[in-house]
Write an enzyme that holds these catalytic residues in place. Structure first.
Site, PDB file in Angstrom:
ATOM      1  N   ASP A 140      -5.251  16.865  -7.847  1.00  0.00           N
ATOM      2  CA  ASP A 140      -6.533  16.340  -7.333  1.00  0.00           C
ATOM      3  C   ASP A 140      -6.514  14.965  -7.619  1.00  0.00           C
ATOM      4  O   ASP A 140      -6.475  14.702  -8.812  1.00  0.00           O
ATOM      5  CB  ASP A 140      -7.611  17.387  -8.327  1.00  0.00           C
ATOM      6  CG  ASP A 140      -8.908  17.606  -7.604  1.00  0.00           C
ATOM      7  OD1 ASP A 140      -9.569  16.393  -6.837  1.00  0.00           O
ATOM      8  OD2 ASP A 140      -9.454  18.810  -7.658  1.00  0.00           O
TER       9      ASP A 140
ATOM     10  N   GLU B 122     -11.674  16.133   0.181  1.00  0.00           N
ATOM     11  CA  GLU B 122     -13.198  16.796   0.259  1.00  0.00           C
ATOM     12  C   GLU B 122     -14.242  15.945   0.947  1.00  0.00           C
ATOM     13  O   GLU B 122     -14.172  14.594   0.914  1.00  0.00           O
ATOM     14  CB  GLU B 122     -13.515  16.760  -1.267  1.00  0.00           C
ATOM     15  CG  GLU B 122     -14.779  17.258  -1.401  1.00  0.00           C
ATOM     16  CD  GLU B 122     -15.768  17.080  -2.354  1.00  0.00           C
ATOM     17  OE1 GLU B 122     -16.700  17.613  -3.199  1.00  0.00           O
ATOM     18  OE2 GLU B 122     -15.654  15.800  -2.913  1.00  0.00           O
TER      19      GLU B 122
ATOM     20  N   HIS C  74     -14.524  25.378  -7.033  1.00  0.00           N
ATOM     21  CA  HIS C  74     -15.315  25.262  -8.520  1.00  0.00           C
ATOM     22  C   HIS C  74     -16.581  24.794  -8.307  1.00  0.00           C
ATOM     23  O   HIS C  74     -17.180  24.608  -9.506  1.00  0.00           O
ATOM     24  CB  HIS C  74     -14.185  24.368  -9.200  1.00  0.00           C
ATOM     25  CG  HIS C  74     -14.246  23.062  -8.624  1.00  0.00           C
ATOM     26  ND1 HIS C  74     -13.662  22.812  -7.450  1.00  0.00           N
ATOM     27  CD2 HIS C  74     -14.911  21.718  -8.919  1.00  0.00           C
ATOM     28  CE1 HIS C  74     -13.933  21.237  -7.193  1.00  0.00           C
ATOM     29  NE2 HIS C  74     -14.262  20.879  -8.043  1.00  0.00           N
ATOM     30  N   ASP C  75     -16.873  24.543  -7.225  1.00  0.00           N
ATOM     31  CA  ASP C  75     -18.489  23.975  -6.917  1.00  0.00           C
ATOM     32  C   ASP C  75     -19.416  24.917  -6.409  1.00  0.00           C
ATOM     33  O   ASP C  75     -20.769  24.663  -6.237  1.00  0.00           O
ATOM     34  CB  ASP C  75     -18.331  22.748  -6.081  1.00  0.00           C
ATOM     35  CG  ASP C  75     -17.674  21.508  -6.615  1.00  0.00           C
ATOM     36  OD1 ASP C  75     -17.728  21.421  -7.896  1.00  0.00           O
ATOM     37  OD2 ASP C  75     -17.109  20.654  -5.870  1.00  0.00           O
TER      38      ASP C  75
ATOM     39  N   ASP D 147     -10.821  13.761  -3.776  1.00  0.00           N
ATOM     40  CA  ASP D 147     -12.065  13.860  -4.266  1.00  0.00           C
ATOM     41  C   ASP D 147     -13.014  12.934  -3.341  1.00  0.00           C
ATOM     42  O   ASP D 147     -12.404  11.921  -3.431  1.00  0.00           O
ATOM     43  CB  ASP D 147     -12.211  13.823  -5.819  1.00  0.00           C
ATOM     44  CG  ASP D 147     -13.652  14.121  -6.325  1.00  0.00           C
ATOM     45  OD1 ASP D 147     -13.790  15.448  -6.109  1.00  0.00           O
ATOM     46  OD2 ASP D 147     -14.360  13.343  -6.693  1.00  0.00           O
TER      47      ASP D 147
HETATM   48  C1  NOJ Z   1     -16.725  16.869  -5.810  1.00  0.00           C
HETATM   49  C2  NOJ Z   1     -15.810  17.800  -6.976  1.00  0.00           C
HETATM   50  O1  NOJ Z   1     -15.605  18.870  -6.383  1.00  0.00           O
HETATM   51  C3  NOJ Z   1     -16.972  17.846  -7.736  1.00  0.00           C
HETATM   52  O2  NOJ Z   1     -16.837  19.032  -8.719  1.00  0.00           O
HETATM   53  C4  NOJ Z   1     -17.176  16.795  -8.660  1.00  0.00           C
HETATM   54  O3  NOJ Z   1     -18.429  16.947  -9.462  1.00  0.00           O
HETATM   55  C5  NOJ Z   1     -17.711  15.516  -7.549  1.00  0.00           C
HETATM   56  N1  NOJ Z   1     -16.774  15.453  -6.409  1.00  0.00           N
HETATM   57  C6  NOJ Z   1     -17.413  14.135  -8.295  1.00  0.00           C
HETATM   58  O4  NOJ Z   1     -16.258  13.759  -8.680  1.00  0.00           O
END
Ligand code: NOJ
Length: 559
Positions: free
Chosen positions: A98, A255, A326-327, A199
């Site tokens: 990541d 992402e 994970h989000d 990210d």
């Molecule tokens: C996306 C990530 O998946 C998340 O967990 C993170 O808080 C934010 N980007 C900021 O880095």
């Protein structure tokens, strides 16, 4: 090795903090991952993507990096990391790292230097602006629903942070920043990683003129995303592609949660030389997170969103296929039924997703049908976003505690972050110590040990889906067509390739539904049932198929 190995691959996401603790400190670690490579090999995945394991003050559990080339003590040492890459490769598993390049932690050396003085050579690594008579330079709002600007008392200027106050946005207009990111990526390429998950891929270009939301609101429905998600990022990504991704044959997935399929094409069209694929979460927004029951309009919306993505990226670009990360709350608690039909709905969701065109991602525990836990009090939450939201709504908004908790239980990112459930031993076999976040109480019957022993488990269903992908090129190559677009619960599609037809029929709901083959002009007489989540009737239906609650079937036929 062909450079596009990822087209036929299945990738497993590990959130290291919650995967497996090897030293009893309650936090998952690299040795814990190494000890479970055999499990991942049994599942059949091609690669693992590790959420950040770099040094970090853990405001956002690793997404606030303070040193991109050091391993956090929580997870082990650089030697452990080298061992993981080596061992994983020995198991035939590639490692994807990541990369957080939009911002750094406020404890990163660059930021510590930058805030020391306006003359620091690192000052221009970040965005600094004087305030206005109203305070911050602009009305921009962070992802934490606060001003995106923070006043630095010592130098009297504001710095920009589109995430938390302690994740400071980097200034990509400074060529030194790009050089640093390139060097950091090269460092990891040399360590033997096979790709990067990036990210906030497209958030790196900040509008120079710093327009206000008000200025933007006239022109764009969502000024926030218009500001952070900027077309100006493309040249930077192309530059990285040339310097790193193409040069070293790295797989790349960015992402980009709010992207449309058209925007996804700009990132993933191979002719544009940017990244291989992106994660957009439009399909997860088909149903509001807070809503408990999935109804017909959610199902219809979901089908149409999936169809749009499949079709737009059919011949150019490439899709990611994912339900969880994970989000996001657990999918079986979201679009399935995590009680009476937990296993059935987990399998149905998996089949519906995995037979589409794109690269599937499995998030740890998804292959067990792990569910959202219940958080009884605010003390049980660990996610900074949920804690900030609680503060804002309780102390500033005077909302009732029980109501806030009820909402957070549905939306919190902690839903995905409870420890992996390895066995029915204490703490689910995750740790011998005190887990950093509570476990979901259902580990007594939802756990890897039992799943691996039970040939009918969700785990083996995922394994079979992966095997189908590996055996039948139609899954990677076939064209996609959605049937029954307006049906309130059936999700049906075909894939076609050479002289074959793959038919996937899923029932999104607790009732029964009939799929009429004749009405669709389909014959599956000459085919075979590849996989189903109910005891299968091997005689192939000629007229119609009656689907039971959350039933799914995959047929492969000649056309
Ligand atoms: C996306 C990530 O998946 C998340 O967990 C993170 O808080 C934010 N980007 C900021 O880095």
């Amino acid at each position: 090795m062909a450079n596009d190995w990822w087209k036929n691959a299945v990738i497993y996401q590990i959130y290291p903090r919650s995967f497996r603790d090897s030293n009893g400190d309650g936090i998952g670690d690299l040795q814990g991952i190494i000890s479970r490579l055999d499990y991942l090999q049994t599942l059949g995945v091609d690669a693992i993507w590790l959420s950040p394991v770099y040094e970090s003050p853990n405001v956002d559990y690793g997404y606030d990096v303070s040193d991109h080339r050091a391993i956090s003590k929580d997870y082990g040492t650089m030697t452990d990391m080298e061992e993981l890459i080596f061992e994983a490769n020995r198991y035939g598993i590639k490692v994807i790292l990541d990369i957080v390049y939009n911002h750094t932690s406020d404890q990163h050396r660059w930021f510590l230097e930058a805030r020391r003085s306006k003359k620091s050579r690192y000052r221009d690594y970040y965005h600094w602006r004087p305030g206005t008579s109203d305070g911050p330079p602009t009305d921009w709002v962070s992802a934490y629903n606060t001003s995106a600007w923070e006043l630095d008392e010592q130098t009297g200027e504001y710095y920009l942070h589109m995430n938390s106050r302690r994740q400071i946005d980097l200034n990509w207009e400074n060529p030194d920043v790009i050089r640093e990111v390139e060097d950091m990526m090269t460092y990891w390429v040399r360590k033997g990683v096979s790709g990067f998950r990036i990210d906030q891929l497209g958030h790196i270009n900040k509008k120079k003129s710093l327009p206000s939301y008000e200025e933007f609101a006239n022109k764009h429905a969502d000024p926030h995303f218009k500001i952070i998600k900027d077309e100006g990022a493309h040249p930077y990504i192309r530059q990285l592609n040339e310097a790193i991704f193409s040069k070293y044959g790295m797989m790349t997935v960015g992402e980009s949660t709010s992207s449309t399929p058209e925007e996804a094409l700009l990132y993933t069209d191979p002719d544009r030389k940017e990244v291989n694929m992106i994660f957009s979460s439009e399909h997860l927004q088909a149903k509001e997170k807070e809503k408990k029951q999935t109804d017909a309009s959610d199902v219809i919306k979901l089908k149409k969103v999936m169809e749009k993505w499949q079709k737009t990226l059919e011949n150019k670009g490439w899709n990611t296929l994912f339900w969880c990360n994970h989000d996001e709350p657990r999918i079986v608690s979201r679009y399935g039924n995590d009680r009476e039909y937990r296993a059935e709905s987990a399998k149905m969701l998996a089949a519906t997703l995995h037979m589409m065109k794109g690269t599937p991602y499995i998030y740890q525990g998804e292959e067990l049908g792990m569910t959202n836990p219940v958080f009884d009090s605010i003390d049980e939450f660990r996610d900074s976003k949920s804690l900030t939201e609680f503060q804002q709504r309780y102390f500033e908004g005077n909302e009732e505690k029980s109501k806030i908790l009820e909402g957070l239980n549905e939306t919190t990112r902690d839903n995905a972050r409870t420890p992996m459930q390895w066995s029915d031993a204490e703490n689910g076999g995750f740790t011998d110590g005190t887990p950093w976040i509570k476990l979901n109480g259902n580990y007594s019957h939802v756990n890897a040990e039992q799943a691996v022993m039970d040939p009918d488990s969700v785990f083996w269903f995922y394994q079979k889906l992966i095997q189908i992908r590996k055996t039948h090129p139609i899954v990677t190559e076939g064209t996609f067509d959605l049937l029954e677009r307006e049906h309130p619960s059936l999700f049906v599609y075909t894939r076609r390739f050479e002289n074959k037809l793959l038919l996937v029929i899923s029932q999104f709901g607790e009732g029964e539904a009939i799929f009429d083959l004749r009405q669709q002009n389909l014959s599956i007489k000459s085919g075979e049932l590849l996989l189903a989540n109910y005891p299968a009737d091997q005689t192939l239906p000629e007229e119609s198929i009656r689907l039971r609650p959350y039933e799914t079937r995959i047929y492969l036929c000649g056309q």
